[in-house]
Design a protein around this motif. Structure first.
Motif, mmCIF file in Angstrom:
data_model
loop_
_atom_site.group_PDB
_atom_site.id
_atom_site.type_symbol
_atom_site.label_atom_id
_atom_site.label_comp_id
_atom_site.label_asym_id
_atom_site.label_seq_id
_atom_site.Cartn_x
_atom_site.Cartn_y
_atom_site.Cartn_z
ATOM 1 N N SER A 112 -2.484 -7.867 -3.749
ATOM 2 C CA SER A 112 -1.915 -7.531 -4.962
ATOM 3 C C SER A 112 -3.592 -6.853 -5.026
ATOM 4 C CB SER A 112 -1.542 -8.504 -4.981
ATOM 5 O OG SER A 112 -2.760 -9.797 -4.545
ATOM 6 N N MET A 113 -4.962 -7.076 -4.881
ATOM 7 C CA MET A 113 -5.853 -7.043 -5.874
ATOM 8 C C MET A 113 -6.354 -5.960 -5.763
ATOM 9 S SD MET A 113 -8.121 -9.529 -7.213
ATOM 10 C CE MET A 113 -6.985 -11.017 -7.549
ATOM 11 N N GLY A 114 -6.094 -4.930 -4.765
ATOM 12 C CA GLY A 114 -5.866 -3.634 -4.459
ATOM 13 C C GLY A 114 -5.224 -2.631 -5.621
ATOM 14 N N ALA A 115 -3.654 -3.816 -5.632
ATOM 15 C CA ALA A 115 -3.026 -3.495 -6.999
ATOM 16 C C ALA A 115 -3.463 -3.439 -8.768
ATOM 17 C CB ALA A 115 -1.268 -3.686 -6.341
ATOM 18 N N ARG A 116 -4.253 -4.029 -8.292
ATOM 19 C CA ARG A 116 -4.945 -4.794 -9.853
ATOM 20 C C ARG A 116 -5.065 -3.465 -10.719
ATOM 21 N NH1 ARG A 116 -9.464 -4.540 -7.079
ATOM 22 N NH2 ARG A 116 -11.034 -3.931 -7.683
ATOM 23 N N ASP A 117 -5.380 -2.733 -10.532
ATOM 24 C CA ASP A 117 -4.843 -1.883 -11.457
ATOM 25 C C ASP A 117 -4.468 -0.576 -11.735
ATOM 26 O OD1 ASP A 117 -7.514 -3.038 -12.019
ATOM 27 O OD2 ASP A 117 -8.881 -1.371 -11.260
ATOM 28 N N THR A 118 -2.837 -1.162 -11.435
ATOM 29 C CA THR A 118 -1.407 -0.319 -11.362
ATOM 30 C C THR A 118 -1.041 -0.879 -12.770
ATOM 31 O OG1 THR A 118 -0.578 -1.498 -9.869
ATOM 32 C CG2 THR A 118 -2.031 -0.226 -8.788
ATOM 33 N N GLY A 119 -1.547 -1.284 -13.519
ATOM 34 C CA GLY A 119 -0.633 -1.570 -14.744
ATOM 35 C C GLY A 119 0.557 -2.983 -14.622
ATOM 36 N N TRP A 120 0.560 -3.383 -13.259
ATOM 37 C CA TRP A 120 1.650 -4.974 -13.040
ATOM 38 C C TRP A 120 0.706 -6.644 -13.843
ATOM 39 C CZ3 TRP A 120 5.560 -4.941 -9.510
ATOM 40 C CH2 TRP A 120 6.535 -3.744 -9.403
ATOM 41 N N ALA A 163 0.488 -0.904 -0.148
ATOM 42 C CA ALA A 163 -0.151 0.254 0.125
ATOM 43 C C ALA A 163 0.850 1.063 0.354
ATOM 44 C CB ALA A 163 -0.887 -0.201 1.084
ATOM 45 N N LEU A 164 1.628 1.574 1.113
ATOM 46 C CA LEU A 164 3.114 2.583 1.052
ATOM 47 C C LEU A 164 3.560 2.869 -0.612
ATOM 48 C CD1 LEU A 164 3.993 4.009 2.063
ATOM 49 C CD2 LEU A 164 5.704 3.153 3.741
ATOM 50 N N MET A 165 3.420 1.596 -1.372
ATOM 51 C CA MET A 165 4.129 1.712 -2.349
ATOM 52 C C MET A 165 3.664 1.922 -3.257
ATOM 53 S SD MET A 165 5.992 -2.369 -2.999
ATOM 54 C CE MET A 165 7.237 -2.665 -2.125
ATOM 55 N N TRP A 166 2.299 2.248 -2.840
ATOM 56 C CA TRP A 166 1.384 2.698 -4.129
ATOM 57 C C TRP A 166 1.217 3.802 -5.954
ATOM 58 C CZ3 TRP A 166 -2.722 -0.898 -3.066
ATOM 59 C CH2 TRP A 166 -3.710 -0.918 -4.706
ATOM 60 N N GLU A 167 1.862 4.906 -5.023
ATOM 61 C CA GLU A 167 2.596 5.966 -5.905
ATOM 62 C C GLU A 167 3.301 5.162 -7.054
ATOM 63 O OE1 GLU A 167 3.948 8.790 -4.079
ATOM 64 O OE2 GLU A 167 4.081 10.232 -6.314
ATOM 65 N N GLU A 168 4.399 4.661 -6.693
ATOM 66 C CA GLU A 168 5.617 4.101 -7.300
ATOM 67 C C GLU A 168 5.502 2.272 -8.413
ATOM 68 O OE1 GLU A 168 6.010 4.632 -4.333
ATOM 69 O OE2 GLU A 168 6.487 7.067 -4.646
ATOM 70 N N LEU A 169 3.800 2.049 -8.350
ATOM 71 C CA LEU A 169 3.652 1.015 -8.595
ATOM 72 C C LEU A 169 3.154 1.282 -9.586
ATOM 73 C CD1 LEU A 169 1.563 -0.604 -6.105
ATOM 74 C CD2 LEU A 169 3.586 -1.675 -6.615
#
Lengths: 192, 397
Positions: B124-132, B86-92
């Motif tokens: 990871s599901m929260g980061a599903r739309d970060t383009g990874w 979560a703390l990496m969000w911007e950088e993801l």
């Protein structure tokens, strides 16, 4: 039994090495060619809190990743848990339980809620203090688990444990013989 | 020859990292992924690998440093879990939009709150739309195998995207199981040497990384990023094919376990898929035609392939190990029915939320779900389309 092998549940208190014992058992069974699984259940970890660890040992591939609810064997590393944890929960009637205590089987049985399977007691403190000069219940309880479950040949176990201790205690070789003695003394005490 | 060993999932990933020997690993510890940087540091201290390890003060910094190192032209990675992600969000988002082929070893753990250290897929599901690109593992073996495939996917010129290699916190990360390890030189040969086409530390060819983009250009950049994600599907399958030829273990977007003639299929990810397979064998022994579709690749989302794989069954249980708090289920519960609808596959689909914050998923849980699917199809049982399974108290109907 789902994995066509044996399922073991360990009860201990944080810091006593129940998790380490489960991982050591997985390790030593692996060396005999078994499929193994060894894992702890984590809560808010702190010294002295009740913890649980698990083993599945099988000839077949192990796919189930849940905790173990109907074990074939339960190992209780700290007898004070008997008053607070339902250690025989789900334990198979044709299974067994091993308890670390100086008490006799007859003295312990009334504390086991009428469990009808085999009950064994191991005085790990006396065995460990005699063999090592210190109280580490790990080695005696591991040896007891192997002897009671017959999950592997005892001679193979002794050979593999020597190798394992030589690796683990490479910087403290003076404790190897004591740990080996704790294993064999446990076999003798159990008469198995 | 593969080497028979026994390892936890964290040990397996750290071992793969040692074999790949990337250039730079910035990391900050967080349960349950802490062992990965810890073991890698040990390997470095023992002279078994020469990755530059950067201890940083937070995950915001670890991903920033990974982005920086990768931009400079170094093969880079980090590891984290839960709030660390979560703390990496911007950088993801920066990593993906800068098209940096770095790798993140993620050990799935629930996000707060209540604060809890155990597994679910909310991070990871929260980061599903970060383009990874996201690849999930059932066990230690798959965590190892997926990591080895990560750089060849990420670095392919058709892709150039970061890859998140996910495994279930504690359930696989801390469980010791048998594993087949491949030889160092074969792994190195499979992964290959990193030859970035464009990078910062390239005096002959100066470039800017991450500059402001006016509206005239920014939308095209995002379109190209989406195309790269679409391209990655082909590459993921090519790399899996090469992996199979090299090491003998096959992978796809998903694994179909006894689905050929299955009337009821459970679509599930991660370690719970193994438990579900056991339930399939047990129920098949009683004559029930059931199967498991274990989704391995969640990004890119193999929508058409999933729809095709489910087209022959009567009902599917869509299993989400995270909540979307939208009143209708988790991420899979939105994306799988969309895939079915667009492919005109009209089957019963019930969404289940399971295993949040480490709630155990048992073989019996899977029996219950398969039996409920049968009840829906055969007896017309009406069930809520958004169900919780494994609650301590019965769900309000």
């Amino acid at each position: 039994m789902r994995t066509n092998g044996i399922e073991i549940r360990w009860h201990g208190r944080g810091g006593q090495g129940a998790k380490t014992a489960a991982l050591l058992l997985a390790d030593v069974c692996f060396k005999t060619g078994a499929n193994v699984q060894g894992f702890p259940e984590y809560g808010p970890e702190r010294m002295g809190a009740p913890i649980t660890a698990f083993n599945r040992i099988s000839k077949e591939e192990i796919r189930v990743h849940s905790n173990i609810y109907t074990p074939d064997l339960v190992v209780v590393v700290d007898e004070t848990l008997l008053s607070s944890v339902d250690v025989t929960a789900g334990l198979k009637e044709d299974g067994a339980i091993i308890i670390n205590t100086p008490k006799s089987v007859d003295e312990i049985k009334p504390l086991l809620k009428g469990y009808k399977g085999d009950v064994y007691t191991v005085d790990a403190r006396t065995i460990s203090v005699n063999a090592l000069g210190k109280y580490f219940p790990n080695s005696p309880m591991l040896a007891a688990a192997v002897a009671v479950s017959e999950v592997m040949d005892k001679e193979a176990f002794i050979t593999e444990m020597r190798t394992s201790y030589q690796h683990k205690f490479a910087k403290k070789p003076e404790v190897i013989e004591g740990n080996m003695k704790a294993l064999t003394d446990t076999f003798t005490a159990l008469g198995k | 020859m593969a080497i028979k060993d026994r390892m936890s999932g964290n040990e397996a990933v750290a071992y793969a990292i040692k074999q790949v020997n990337p250039d730079v690993m910035p990391a900050f510890p967080i349960t349950p992924s802490t062992e990965i940087p810890q073991l890698v540091s040990n390997y470095i201290a023992n002279g078994e690998m020469d990755t530059e390890f950067i201890p940083v003060e937070s995950e915001h910094s670890s991903m920033s440093a990974t982005v920086g190192a990768e931009s400079a032209g170094a093969r880079s990675l980090t590891a984290t879990s839960s709030c660390g992600l979560a703390l990496m969000w911007e950088e993801l988002l920066v990593a993906a939009s800068n098209r940096l082929p770095l790798v993140l070893a993620l050990v799935n753990r629930t996000l707060s709150g209540p604060i809890n250290i155990n597994c679910d897929h909310s991070d990871s599901m929260g980061a599903r739309d970060t383009g990874w690109i996201q690849i999930y593992a059932e066990n230690n073996q798959e965590a190892y195998d997926n990591f080895i495939q990560a750089y060849p996917i990420a670095e392919d010129p058709r892709v150039h995207l970061p890859v998140m290699v996910c495994q279930d916190g504690f359930i696989t990360s801390h469980a010791v199981q048998n594993i087949l390890l491949e030889e160092d030189d074969k792994v190195k040969e499979f992964v290959g040497e990193y030859k970035p086409e464009e990078f910062l530390l390239n005096p002959g060819k100066p470039m800017a990384v991450g500059p402001y983009s006016v509206s005239n250009y920014a939308m095209e950049a995002k379109y190209n990023q989406e195309k790269a994600m679409e391209n990655s599907g082909k590459v993921i399958l090519e790399v899996a094919e090469r992996f199979k030829k090299t090491f003998g273990r096959g992978f796809g977007f998903f694994e179909e376990y006894k689905t050929d003639d299955a009337e009821y299929i459970m679509l599930i990810m991660g370690s719970a898929a193994g438990t579900a397979k056991q339930a399939v064998d047990d129920l098949r022994a009683k004559g029930m035609k059931v199967g498991v579709l274990k989704l391995r690749v969640f990004r890119p989302f193999p929508a058409d392939e999933i729809a095709k794989a489910l087209s022959g069954c009567k009902a599917v249980a869509i299993m989400d190990r995270t909540e979307s708090y939208n009143g209708h289920g988790g991420p899979l519960s939105s994306e799988v029915p969309a895939a079915l609808f667009r492919n005109k596959v009209n089957i019963e689909a019930v969404s289940y939320i399971y295993g949040l914050a480490g709630r155990d998923f048992m073989v019996e849980t899977a029996y219950e779900i398969f039996e409920e699917l049968r009840d829906v199809v055969e007896n017309g049982k009406k069930v809520k389309q958004h169900r919780y399974i494994g609650l301590r108290t019965r769900e309000e109907q």
